[in-house]
Design a protein around this motif. Structure first.
Motif, mmCIF file in Angstrom:
data_model
loop_
_atom_site.group_PDB
_atom_site.id
_atom_site.type_symbol
_atom_site.label_atom_id
_atom_site.label_comp_id
_atom_site.label_asym_id
_atom_site.label_seq_id
_atom_site.Cartn_x
_atom_site.Cartn_y
_atom_site.Cartn_z
ATOM 1 N N CYS A 58 20.668 -9.142 18.579
ATOM 2 C CA CYS A 58 22.053 -9.521 18.289
ATOM 3 C C CYS A 58 22.149 -10.971 17.825
ATOM 4 O O CYS A 58 22.874 -11.271 16.884
ATOM 5 N N GLU A 59 21.423 -11.864 18.516
ATOM 6 C CA GLU A 59 21.403 -13.270 18.124
ATOM 7 C C GLU A 59 20.296 -13.998 18.868
ATOM 8 O O GLU A 59 19.776 -13.507 19.865
ATOM 9 N N VAL A 60 19.963 -15.171 18.351
ATOM 10 C CA VAL A 60 19.010 -16.064 19.015
ATOM 11 C C VAL A 60 19.711 -17.406 19.164
ATOM 12 O O VAL A 60 20.180 -17.979 18.176
ATOM 13 N N LYS A 61 19.798 -17.885 20.402
ATOM 14 C CA LYS A 61 20.352 -19.217 20.657
ATOM 15 C C LYS A 61 19.194 -20.145 20.962
ATOM 16 O O LYS A 61 18.242 -19.758 21.630
ATOM 17 N N TYR A 62 19.284 -21.382 20.444
ATOM 18 C CA TYR A 62 18.210 -22.334 20.716
ATOM 19 C C TYR A 62 18.777 -23.690 21.113
ATOM 20 O O TYR A 62 19.893 -24.061 20.750
ATOM 21 N N SER A 63 17.977 -24.413 21.875
ATOM 22 C CA SER A 63 18.263 -25.783 22.267
ATOM 23 C C SER A 63 16.951 -26.555 22.145
ATOM 24 O O SER A 63 15.952 -26.170 22.739
ATOM 25 N N PHE A 64 16.955 -27.607 21.361
ATOM 26 C CA PHE A 64 15.772 -28.415 21.095
ATOM 27 C C PHE A 64 15.977 -29.752 21.790
ATOM 28 O O PHE A 64 16.922 -30.476 21.477
ATOM 29 N N LYS A 65 15.116 -30.078 22.759
ATOM 30 C CA LYS A 65 15.296 -31.282 23.575
ATOM 31 C C LYS A 65 14.095 -32.206 23.451
ATOM 32 O O LYS A 65 12.963 -31.749 23.319
ATOM 33 N N THR A 75 22.623 -21.268 16.749
ATOM 34 C CA THR A 75 22.547 -19.827 16.908
ATOM 35 C C THR A 75 22.115 -19.209 15.592
ATOM 36 O O THR A 75 22.574 -19.621 14.529
ATOM 37 N N VAL A 76 21.218 -18.232 15.681
ATOM 38 C CA VAL A 76 20.820 -17.453 14.519
ATOM 39 C C VAL A 76 21.412 -16.065 14.724
ATOM 40 O O VAL A 76 20.953 -15.308 15.582
ATOM 41 N N PRO A 77 22.471 -15.703 13.974
ATOM 42 C CA PRO A 77 23.097 -14.399 14.167
ATOM 43 C C PRO A 77 22.292 -13.279 13.517
ATOM 44 O O PRO A 77 21.794 -13.430 12.403
ATOM 45 N N GLU A 78 22.137 -12.193 14.232
ATOM 46 C CA GLU A 78 21.489 -10.969 13.750
ATOM 47 C C GLU A 78 20.232 -11.219 12.913
ATOM 48 O O GLU A 78 20.194 -10.906 11.727
ATOM 49 N N PRO A 79 19.170 -11.749 13.530
ATOM 50 C CA PRO A 79 17.956 -12.030 12.755
ATOM 51 C C PRO A 79 17.099 -10.810 12.445
ATOM 52 O O PRO A 79 16.016 -10.942 11.885
ATOM 53 N N GLY A 80 17.564 -9.619 12.766
ATOM 54 C CA GLY A 80 16.805 -8.401 12.461
ATOM 55 C C GLY A 80 16.658 -7.522 13.682
ATOM 56 O O GLY A 80 17.468 -7.580 14.600
ATOM 57 N N MET A 89 7.565 -10.715 14.581
ATOM 58 C CA MET A 89 7.722 -12.165 14.488
ATOM 59 C C MET A 89 9.162 -12.472 14.084
ATOM 60 O O MET A 89 9.662 -11.922 13.103
ATOM 61 N N VAL A 90 9.811 -13.325 14.843
ATOM 62 C CA VAL A 90 11.185 -13.727 14.567
ATOM 63 C C VAL A 90 11.172 -15.211 14.225
ATOM 64 O O VAL A 90 10.622 -16.022 14.974
ATOM 65 N N ASP A 91 11.741 -15.562 13.073
ATOM 66 C CA ASP A 91 11.798 -16.953 12.638
ATOM 67 C C ASP A 91 13.112 -17.586 13.094
ATOM 68 O O ASP A 91 14.192 -17.015 12.874
ATOM 69 N N VAL A 92 13.001 -18.764 13.727
ATOM 70 C CA VAL A 92 14.179 -19.494 14.196
ATOM 71 C C VAL A 92 14.166 -20.874 13.541
ATOM 72 O O VAL A 92 13.372 -21.732 13.917
ATOM 73 N N PRO A 93 15.038 -21.092 12.541
ATOM 74 C CA PRO A 93 15.089 -22.404 11.903
ATOM 75 C C PRO A 93 15.792 -23.420 12.816
ATOM 76 O O PRO A 93 16.818 -23.115 13.424
ATOM 77 N N VAL A 94 15.196 -24.618 12.923
ATOM 78 C CA VAL A 94 15.743 -25.689 13.762
ATOM 79 C C VAL A 94 15.961 -26.905 12.869
ATOM 80 O O VAL A 94 15.033 -27.375 12.218
ATOM 81 N N LYS A 95 17.190 -27.411 12.844
ATOM 82 C CA LYS A 95 17.553 -28.543 11.993
ATOM 83 C C LYS A 95 17.836 -29.752 12.897
ATOM 84 O O LYS A 95 18.721 -29.706 13.748
ATOM 85 N N VAL A 96 17.040 -30.835 12.723
ATOM 86 C CA VAL A 96 17.179 -32.045 13.538
ATOM 87 C C VAL A 96 17.740 -33.170 12.667
ATOM 88 O O VAL A 96 17.074 -33.612 11.728
ATOM 89 N N PRO A 97 18.953 -33.649 12.974
ATOM 90 C CA PRO A 97 19.549 -34.728 12.176
ATOM 91 C C PRO A 97 18.777 -36.033 12.308
ATOM 92 O O PRO A 97 18.232 -36.346 13.366
ATOM 93 N N LEU A 118 11.627 -26.607 23.614
ATOM 94 C CA LEU A 118 12.457 -25.666 22.872
ATOM 95 C C LEU A 118 12.828 -24.531 23.810
ATOM 96 O O LEU A 118 11.951 -23.820 24.310
ATOM 97 N N ASP A 119 14.120 -24.399 24.100
ATOM 98 C CA ASP A 119 14.617 -23.310 24.940
ATOM 99 C C ASP A 119 15.294 -22.286 24.041
ATOM 100 O O ASP A 119 16.131 -22.640 23.207
ATOM 101 N N LEU A 120 14.896 -21.031 24.194
ATOM 102 C CA LEU A 120 15.448 -19.952 23.373
ATOM 103 C C LEU A 120 16.010 -18.850 24.262
ATOM 104 O O LEU A 120 15.502 -18.612 25.361
ATOM 105 N N GLY A 121 17.008 -18.181 23.744
ATOM 106 C CA GLY A 121 17.547 -16.990 24.390
ATOM 107 C C GLY A 121 17.717 -15.920 23.332
ATOM 108 O O GLY A 121 18.531 -16.079 22.419
ATOM 109 N N LEU A 122 16.915 -14.847 23.411
ATOM 110 C CA LEU A 122 17.029 -13.742 22.462
ATOM 111 C C LEU A 122 17.932 -12.684 23.079
ATOM 112 O O LEU A 122 17.581 -12.088 24.099
#
Length: 152
Positions: A58-65, A75-80, A89-97, A118-122
């Motif tokens: 349904c989605e992948v939520k991530y937190s990069f610390k 959040t990556v909505p509906e990655p497959g 293999m599920v790709d999770v793009p992470v954008k760091v300002p 990197l904390d993820l919730g699938l």
């Protein structure tokens, strides 16, 4: 009557806990590109589906610390969906300002890397059971791109 209902709930709960569940792990986090306002990384997550039917993600939520601070989240909505009886293999793009990277200058320092978590919730949907979240956490060191990696 309520005792019978509680026993039934407990029995169903025990059976659901005994059912094999999908398992996930972070296999790699790589630099992908530099944009005008951020650096982008790609986290590769390996997810094993023990069931004989595909399961939608349904989605992948991530937190990069880094340095105990959250520097990116999303959040990556509906990655497959997960392949039946296989590993996907599920790709999770992470954008760091950039502005956050500058505040981490002490950690970056001489070795030009970031110690991160990197904390993820699938969130997946299992028939009959409903939605469940597969939590995972991955700690490592991430090299920042140099000029040579940006222009090659």
């Amino acid at each position: 009557m309520s005792q019978l209902l509680n026993k039934a709930k407990n029995l169903v709960s025990e059976k659901v806990n005994d059912v094999a569940k999908p398992e996930a792990s972070v296999t790699d986090v790589d630099f992908t590109r530099v944009s005008k306002d951020s650096i982008e990384y790609l986290a590769k997550v390996s997810v094993r589906n023990p069931y004989s039917t595909p399961i939608p993600i349904c989605e992948v939520k991530y937190s990069f610390k880094s340095a105990s601070r959250e520097i990116a989240c999303g959040t990556v909505p509906e990655p497959g969906s997960l392949k039946a009886k296989d590993t996907t293999m599920v790709d999770v793009p992470v954008k760091v300002p950039y502005n956050i990277l500058m505040s981490l200058a002490k950690d970056i320092g001489a070795d030009w890397d970031i110690d991160y978590q990197l904390d993820l919730g699938l969130l997946i949907h299992l028939p009959v059971i409903g939605n469940i979240t597969i939590p995972l956490s991955h700690k490592a060191e991430l090299k920042l791109p140099t000029l040579s990696t940006i222009f090659t």
